[in-house]
Design an enzyme around this catalytic site. Structure first.
Site, PDB file in Angstrom:
ATOM      1  N   ASP A 324       0.879  -1.160   0.000  1.00  9.16           N
ATOM      2  CA  ASP A 324       0.000   0.000   0.000  1.00  9.16           C
ATOM      3  C   ASP A 324       0.923   1.219   0.000  1.00  9.16           C
ATOM      4  O   ASP A 324       2.005   1.170   0.595  1.00  9.16           O
ATOM      5  CB  ASP A 324      -0.878  -0.015   1.249  1.00  9.16           C
ATOM      6  CG  ASP A 324      -1.710   1.243   1.379  1.00  9.16           C
ATOM      7  OD1 ASP A 324      -2.436   1.573   0.430  1.00  9.16           O
ATOM      8  OD2 ASP A 324      -1.605   1.911   2.424  1.00  9.16           O
ATOM      9  N   ASP A 517      -0.996  -0.555   6.456  1.00  6.41           N
ATOM     10  CA  ASP A 517      -1.058  -0.027   7.815  1.00  6.41           C
ATOM     11  C   ASP A 517      -2.426   0.476   8.244  1.00  6.41           C
ATOM     12  O   ASP A 517      -2.657   0.707   9.414  1.00  6.41           O
ATOM     13  CB  ASP A 517      -0.051   1.114   7.985  1.00  6.41           C
ATOM     14  CG  ASP A 517      -0.485   2.368   7.225  1.00  6.41           C
ATOM     15  OD1 ASP A 517      -1.049   2.216   6.128  1.00  6.41           O
ATOM     16  OD2 ASP A 517      -0.249   3.473   7.725  1.00  6.41           O
ATOM     17  N   ASP A 521      -6.801  -1.616   4.993  1.00  8.62           N
ATOM     18  CA  ASP A 521      -5.871  -2.646   4.517  1.00  8.62           C
ATOM     19  C   ASP A 521      -6.151  -4.013   5.147  1.00  8.62           C
ATOM     20  O   ASP A 521      -5.613  -5.021   4.684  1.00  8.62           O
ATOM     21  CB  ASP A 521      -4.420  -2.249   4.826  1.00  8.62           C
ATOM     22  CG  ASP A 521      -3.974  -1.036   4.032  1.00  8.62           C
ATOM     23  OD1 ASP A 521      -4.447  -0.878   2.892  1.00  8.62           O
ATOM     24  OD2 ASP A 521      -3.160  -0.247   4.544  1.00  8.62           O
TER      25      ASP A 521
END
Length: 624
Positions: A324, A517, A521
């Site tokens: 990400d 994080d 996610d």
């Protein structure tokens, strides 16, 4: 060395002295005059019972509970058989060296657990609460959210919270593996488990103890050993069938050959006893879990929590890693970089965007308000309507304001001027008319490029980035970091779909990891073969869903974990091949009558010690 291990060492020393004395007497011919074999039996039985009474007790107890086939049973039957064929010295020697091996094994396991045991010491014993002007020590479990706790110099922080008074440096080594202290001042977040430096801090707690960082870490550590790797599960199943098979083989070896070939039973019973000693599966049953435990311990020493040996094994097979972008490769610190007004001034555009984002807690909204720098008059702002994946529709001064991405402008059929700047573009329209664009950029983490380079050096074939940002902004970050593949303009649900596509494209034993994080996610972390979460700044949901947790958010440590996992798996495979190879060879020799009891002791205790020594190498971390 524990008290139990010290007692065992004393028993070994006493039994060894007696055994050595008996061996000297035997070789000096002092026992030749003893005609009654029962006297020799009793003489050798003394050191045997001193060193082996607990093994016999465990074997009998396990048999009474229906657990017949284990190493205690094998040792008892083998040594009883040796006594039966009047090989008294071999019987004592087998039990003595077996206990030496067990002592060494226990010490090795204790040492391999030490890194994780040290982490268990991070649990705070008390919290200081000010009552009537005096500090009172209370259990951290009893502290309510929002309470003010006082942390004196040298004390361990008991609960997560925000500093409201004081300034100090925090030692985070127990959690992150980093020796450099971090500064804590008013407004900064501090996490439980760390040690306060020289200053006194007053902290407002934000979580209960059960939800705090230290409690989550302890839970992860305690549960890590329950999740076994495929290799461990194989060894467990193997030992379950292996032990009864070799026991039956030993019985057949003692009975069938003398009946078919003729001759006395004594020689074949001795061969069967040798066969049993050789076949003891200690080297495999202990060294394989010990190797994985050493790998998990090595990871914990650098501030990385691996939730089980199955995940350590999966990391060793990882060839694709998906990131990400925001908060993982970038700092997540958005700042307004450019203003492109259309028909209004820059200040008017910034004010309009700040008012429209007045209620939002999104980092982009916060960065716009921060750039505006003035207090927002909320009375000028009406009820906002979120348009999923596009932006918001909100009345400002009674006029409709649309603020969001290019999709929003296109969906509302607003004629806008596309912005080609790298970064996140926030387009703004008033009453259906385009009034400008705000360019917001996130800064890349200083060590992100080095982390990507390190991962490729340790054998990760492909690094992929997923983001909701525009393609131009995403590729600008990707080019700087050396990312191989980018998928931009994704909604949270799109990330799961994209990871599923990538998983289907995998072949063989290749594993895919996802690093993230945020709360959004968590579904992707769960779906990937290996979920890696940021432990310091990451959300609780992400940490709960992940398989590996980076306690200090340092993505460079992913390459270190790959090294540790591959080294661990190599050591485990070496032990399996070595132990099975040596045992198979000596088993054949024992069945043919070539190997004696001393060689059988080496095939059991010697192989176990060598395998355990090799497994302990997993604890060592190669410094870059």
């Amino acid at each position: 060395m524990t008290k139990k291990q010290k007692k065992m060492l004393i028993r070994i020393i006493i039994a060894f002295i007696l055994f050595a004395g008996l061996m000297i007497c035997e070789h000096a011919g002092l026992f030749e005059g003893i005609e009654n074999p029962f006297i020799l039996f009793v003489i050798y039985l003394v050191p045997y019972l001193i060193i082996g009474y607990d093994i016999v007790y465990k074997a009998v107890r396990n048999i009474s509970h229906g657990q017949v086939f284990d190493e205690n049973f094998l040792m008892m039957i083998a040594t009883f058989g040796a006594f039966g064929v009047k090989e008294y010295s071999e019987a004592v020697a087998v039990m003595l060296f077996y206990q030496v091996g067990e002592l060494f094994q226990g010490y090795a396991v204790g040492k391999s657990r030490q890194s994780i045991a040290d982490m268990m010491d991070i649990c705070p014993e008390y919290a200081n609460i000010e009552v009537d002007g005096k500090l009172t020590q209370v259990d951290p479990d009893d502290v309510e959210v929002g309470s003010i706790i006082v942390i004196k110099p040298g004390e361990r922080i008991p609960l997560d919270g925000v500093v409201v008074e004081g300034e100090s440096f925090i030692d985070t080594a127990a959690l992150t593996g980093e020796s450099v202290p971090r500064k804590a001042s008013v407004g900064k977040t501090v996490i439980s488990g760390c040690v306060n430096g020289s200053g006194t801090l007053k902290v407002r707690t934000e979580k209960e103890f059960d939800d705090s960082t230290v409690a989550r870490i302890l839970e992860l550590v305690e549960n890590a050993s329950s999740k076994k790797a495929r290799v461990e599960n194989f060894i467990t199943k193997f030992a379950k069938y292996y032990t009864p098979v070799v026991t039956i083989g030993a019985v057949i070896l003692a009975i069938i050959p003398p009946i078919i070939l003729g001759g006395g039973f004594g020689e074949w019973i001795q061969r069967a006893c040798i066969f049993l000693v050789i076949s003891c599966p200690c080297a495999l049953v202990i060294s394989v879990p010990l190797g994985f435990f050493g790998g998990i311990g090595a990871a914990s020493r650098i501030g990385v929590l691996v939730k089980g040996s199955n995940y350590l094994e999966a990391v060793a097979e990882m060839e694709t890693i998906v990131f990400d972008k925001t908060g993982t490769l970038t700092k997540g610190e958005f700042k307004v970089q450019e203003l492109h007004p259309a028909g209004i001034t820059e200040q008017e555009l910034l004010e309009l965007a700040a008012l429209a984002e007045g209620y939002s807690t999104h980092p982009i909204a916060c960065s716009i308000r921060e750039a505006y720098g003035k207090e927002i008059d909320i009375s000028r702002v009406g009820q906002a309507e979120e348009i999923a994946g596009c932006g918001i529709n909100v009345p400002v001064d009674g006029r409709e304001i649309l603020i969001g991405n290019a999709k929003l402008m296109q969906e509302k059929k607003i004629d806008f001027i596309p912005c080609e700047s790298a970064g996140t573009i926030v387009y703004t329209a008033r009453e259906g008319e385009f009034v400008g664009a705000v360019v917001i950029a996130d800064s890349i983490k200083e060590d992100a490029a080095e982390a990507i380079r390190d991962m490729k050096q340790v054998g990760v074939k492909k690094c992929i980035m997923l983001t909701g940002d525009r393609k131009e902004a995403a590729w600008a970050v990707a080019r700087e970091l050396g990312i191989d593949e980018v998928h931009a303009e994704l909604l949270p649900g799109d990330k799961v779909s994209k990871v599923e596509e990538l998983l289907k494209a995998q072949s063989g034993k290749e594993k895919l990891a996802f690093v993230g994080d945020g709360i959004n996610d968590a579904p992707v972390l769960t779906r990937a073969d290996i979920g890696i979460a940021m432990g310091s700044m990451g959300s609780d949901a992400a940490i709960e869903a992940a398989d590996v947790v980076l306690m200090d958010d340092d993505v460079k440590k992913i390459a270190s974990i790959v090294k540790i996992s591959r080294k661990t798996l190599t050591i485990v495979k070496q032990n399996i091949v070595f132990a099975l190879g040596v045992k198979a060879f000596v088993l054949v020799l024992g069945a043919l009558g070539v190997a004696n009891m001393w060689e059988a002791v080496f095939a059991d205790v010697g192989v176990s010690v060598i395998a355990i020594l090799n497994a302990m190498r997993a604890l060592k971390i190669n410094k870059p």
